[in-house]
Design an enzyme around this catalytic site. Structure first.
Site, PDB file in Angstrom:
ATOM      1  N   THR A  46       8.606 -50.077  39.133  1.00  0.00           N
ATOM      2  CA  THR A  46       8.089 -48.926  39.889  1.00  0.00           C
ATOM      3  C   THR A  46       7.606 -49.324  41.278  1.00  0.00           C
ATOM      4  O   THR A  46       7.832 -48.612  42.265  1.00  0.00           O
ATOM      5  CB  THR A  46       6.926 -48.270  39.119  1.00  0.00           C
ATOM      6  OG1 THR A  46       7.348 -47.971  37.789  1.00  0.00           O
ATOM      7  CG2 THR A  46       6.464 -46.996  39.808  1.00  0.00           C
ATOM      8  N   TYR A 109       9.338 -37.275  32.069  1.00  0.00           N
ATOM      9  CA  TYR A 109       9.638 -35.864  32.336  1.00  0.00           C
ATOM     10  C   TYR A 109      10.094 -35.103  31.094  1.00  0.00           C
ATOM     11  O   TYR A 109       9.595 -34.019  30.807  1.00  0.00           O
ATOM     12  CB  TYR A 109      10.685 -35.721  33.468  1.00  0.00           C
ATOM     13  CG  TYR A 109      10.853 -34.288  33.934  1.00  0.00           C
ATOM     14  CD1 TYR A 109       9.897 -33.695  34.748  1.00  0.00           C
ATOM     15  CD2 TYR A 109      11.957 -33.534  33.540  1.00  0.00           C
ATOM     16  CE1 TYR A 109      10.037 -32.376  35.158  1.00  0.00           C
ATOM     17  CE2 TYR A 109      12.100 -32.222  33.935  1.00  0.00           C
ATOM     18  CZ  TYR A 109      11.145 -31.642  34.751  1.00  0.00           C
ATOM     19  OH  TYR A 109      11.273 -30.342  35.151  1.00  0.00           O
ATOM     20  N   TYR A 135       8.240 -50.476  28.183  1.00  0.00           N
ATOM     21  CA  TYR A 135       7.222 -50.201  29.209  1.00  0.00           C
ATOM     22  C   TYR A 135       6.582 -48.859  28.909  1.00  0.00           C
ATOM     23  O   TYR A 135       7.232 -47.818  28.981  1.00  0.00           O
ATOM     24  CB  TYR A 135       7.880 -50.214  30.593  1.00  0.00           C
ATOM     25  CG  TYR A 135       6.949 -49.967  31.770  1.00  0.00           C
ATOM     26  CD1 TYR A 135       5.560 -50.069  31.660  1.00  0.00           C
ATOM     27  CD2 TYR A 135       7.468 -49.650  33.015  1.00  0.00           C
ATOM     28  CE1 TYR A 135       4.724 -49.852  32.741  1.00  0.00           C
ATOM     29  CE2 TYR A 135       6.643 -49.422  34.113  1.00  0.00           C
ATOM     30  CZ  TYR A 135       5.279 -49.529  33.973  1.00  0.00           C
ATOM     31  OH  TYR A 135       4.461 -49.306  35.050  1.00  0.00           O
ATOM     32  N   ARG A 140       2.649 -42.000  34.207  1.00  0.00           N
ATOM     33  CA  ARG A 140       3.880 -41.664  34.929  1.00  0.00           C
ATOM     34  C   ARG A 140       4.892 -40.927  34.065  1.00  0.00           C
ATOM     35  O   ARG A 140       5.742 -40.205  34.584  1.00  0.00           O
ATOM     36  CB  ARG A 140       4.527 -42.941  35.484  1.00  0.00           C
ATOM     37  CG  ARG A 140       3.743 -43.582  36.623  1.00  0.00           C
ATOM     38  CD  ARG A 140       4.501 -44.763  37.220  1.00  0.00           C
ATOM     39  NE  ARG A 140       3.757 -45.393  38.309  1.00  0.00           N
ATOM     40  CZ  ARG A 140       3.798 -45.000  39.576  1.00  0.00           C
ATOM     41  NH1 ARG A 140       4.555 -43.963  39.923  1.00  0.00           N
ATOM     42  NH2 ARG A 140       3.102 -45.638  40.496  1.00  0.00           N
ATOM     43  N   LYS A 164       5.249 -53.956  28.030  1.00  0.00           N
ATOM     44  CA  LYS A 164       4.300 -53.848  29.130  1.00  0.00           C
ATOM     45  C   LYS A 164       3.466 -52.611  28.825  1.00  0.00           C
ATOM     46  O   LYS A 164       3.949 -51.474  28.901  1.00  0.00           O
ATOM     47  CB  LYS A 164       5.024 -53.711  30.473  1.00  0.00           C
ATOM     48  CG  LYS A 164       4.064 -53.540  31.653  1.00  0.00           C
ATOM     49  CD  LYS A 164       4.819 -53.309  32.963  1.00  0.00           C
ATOM     50  CE  LYS A 164       3.844 -53.076  34.107  1.00  0.00           C
ATOM     51  NZ  LYS A 164       4.531 -52.756  35.386  1.00  0.00           N
ATOM     52  N   ILE A 206       2.160 -58.030  33.826  1.00  0.00           N
ATOM     53  CA  ILE A 206       3.089 -57.752  34.919  1.00  0.00           C
ATOM     54  C   ILE A 206       2.263 -57.019  35.958  1.00  0.00           C
ATOM     55  O   ILE A 206       1.822 -55.894  35.750  1.00  0.00           O
ATOM     56  CB  ILE A 206       4.300 -56.934  34.457  1.00  0.00           C
ATOM     57  CG1 ILE A 206       5.151 -57.780  33.497  1.00  0.00           C
ATOM     58  CG2 ILE A 206       5.143 -56.479  35.655  1.00  0.00           C
ATOM     59  CD1 ILE A 206       6.335 -57.043  32.891  1.00  0.00           C
TER      60      ILE A 206
END
Length: 293
Positions: A46, A109, A135, A140, A164, A206
């Site tokens: 990202t 989304y 992840y 997000r 992550k 990370i």
């Protein structure tokens, strides 16, 4: 996957003032973080603004990082999305020989159920020629990959090797660490709680701030893994204010201000992202000067 224990950094994509990709600055940043002691590099996460890069630009970024790295550190490539078939198609056609693993974000989304998330990553695991790092970043994606789903995936697919975890929930992270298979890695995706997660049994981070201050941050994580708690927390508190600052007005606007202060790149971001305001920029600059002097 011991090569993924410690500090990985989510590399930015530097842009020139005309918004073109600055390959020279990107190579300089790669050398800077390697010299700072990080353990691996994450490409097109990202922080690298892949949502606003063309296919050609993504290839340029990948090629630039591979060339600058010169095989020194393991590389992880961001390959994810909310169209499962498209992600699978990329995994079947892309040359991943330079990469130790892929990092694949939970679908955003669409807001799938836990079963939908499981089936998405099942398809990815079956298609990927390299190990897969899950992840989870609900801020997000608008959905949370629950520990039970992660553990199910980890048990069912040997090439799903890590997560992550960026839910910002230390209790959820501890549940993951408690229930995970023995060799599965729980990697922090949140810089502020990276050290507590490591001390709870996590495998590292990370990081975003880790590319701004790679020496201090990677040493902090190593000390945490060695259970040298007081020394590790001394480094944490030394840079903690900068973690808040770089996320105060969004990522990667904040970390790019650090690179501007370090004279490694411009602070340019692409719309819909905008630069941080003058007040925050000046606070970040002052912090950088304090750390490096």
């Amino acid at each position: 996957m011991q090569s993924l224990v410690g500090t990985g950094v989510a590399l930015v994509t530097p842009f020139k003032k005309d918004l073109s990709v600055d390959t020279a600055a990107l190579a300089a940043i790669v050398n800077y973080v390697i010299d700072g002691g990080v353990e691996y590099l994450v490409v097109l996460g990202t922080t690298g603004e892949p949502a606003t890069l063309t296919k050609e630009e993504k290839e340029t970024v990948i090629a630039t990082i591979i060339e600058a790295n010169k095989g020194r550190l393991p590389l992880v490539l961001g390959v994810g999305g909310n169209n499962t078939m498209e992600v699978v198609a990329e995994l079947k056609t892309r040359d991943l020989s330079a990469f130790a693993a892929i990092l694949s974000v939970s679908p955003y989304y669409n807001k799938p159920t836990q079963e939908g998330i499981y089936q998405h990553f099942k398809a990815i695991a079956e298609a990927s020629p390299v190990p897969v790092i899950l992840y989870n970043v609900p801020g997000r994606t608008a959905s949370n990959m629950l520990p039970a789903t992660v553990v199910r995936l980890a048990n069912d697919f040997k090439n799903i090797v890590a997560i992550k975890e960026a839910a910002g929930d230390i209790v959820q992270a501890m549940r993951l660490i408690q229930d995970k298979p023995k060799d599965f890695l729980v990697i922090s995706g949140d810089d502020m709680v990276a050290l507590p997660m490591v001390l709870a049994g996590g495998s590292g981070v990370i990081s975003v701030i880790g590319e701004g201050f790679p020496k201090e941050f990677s040493q902090m994580i190593r000390l945490g893994l060695e259970r040298k708690v007081d020394e590790a927390y001394a480094l944490h508190y030394k840079i903690a204010d900068s973690i808040d600052m770089i996320f105060e007005q969004g990522n990667p606007g904040g970390i790019k201000e650090i690179f501007k202060s370090l004279q490694l790149s411009e602070n340019t971001v692409r719309l819909p992202l905008v630069n941080v305001n003058e007040d925050l920029a000046s606070r970040i600059d002052a912090f950088v000067k304090k750390i490096i002097n």
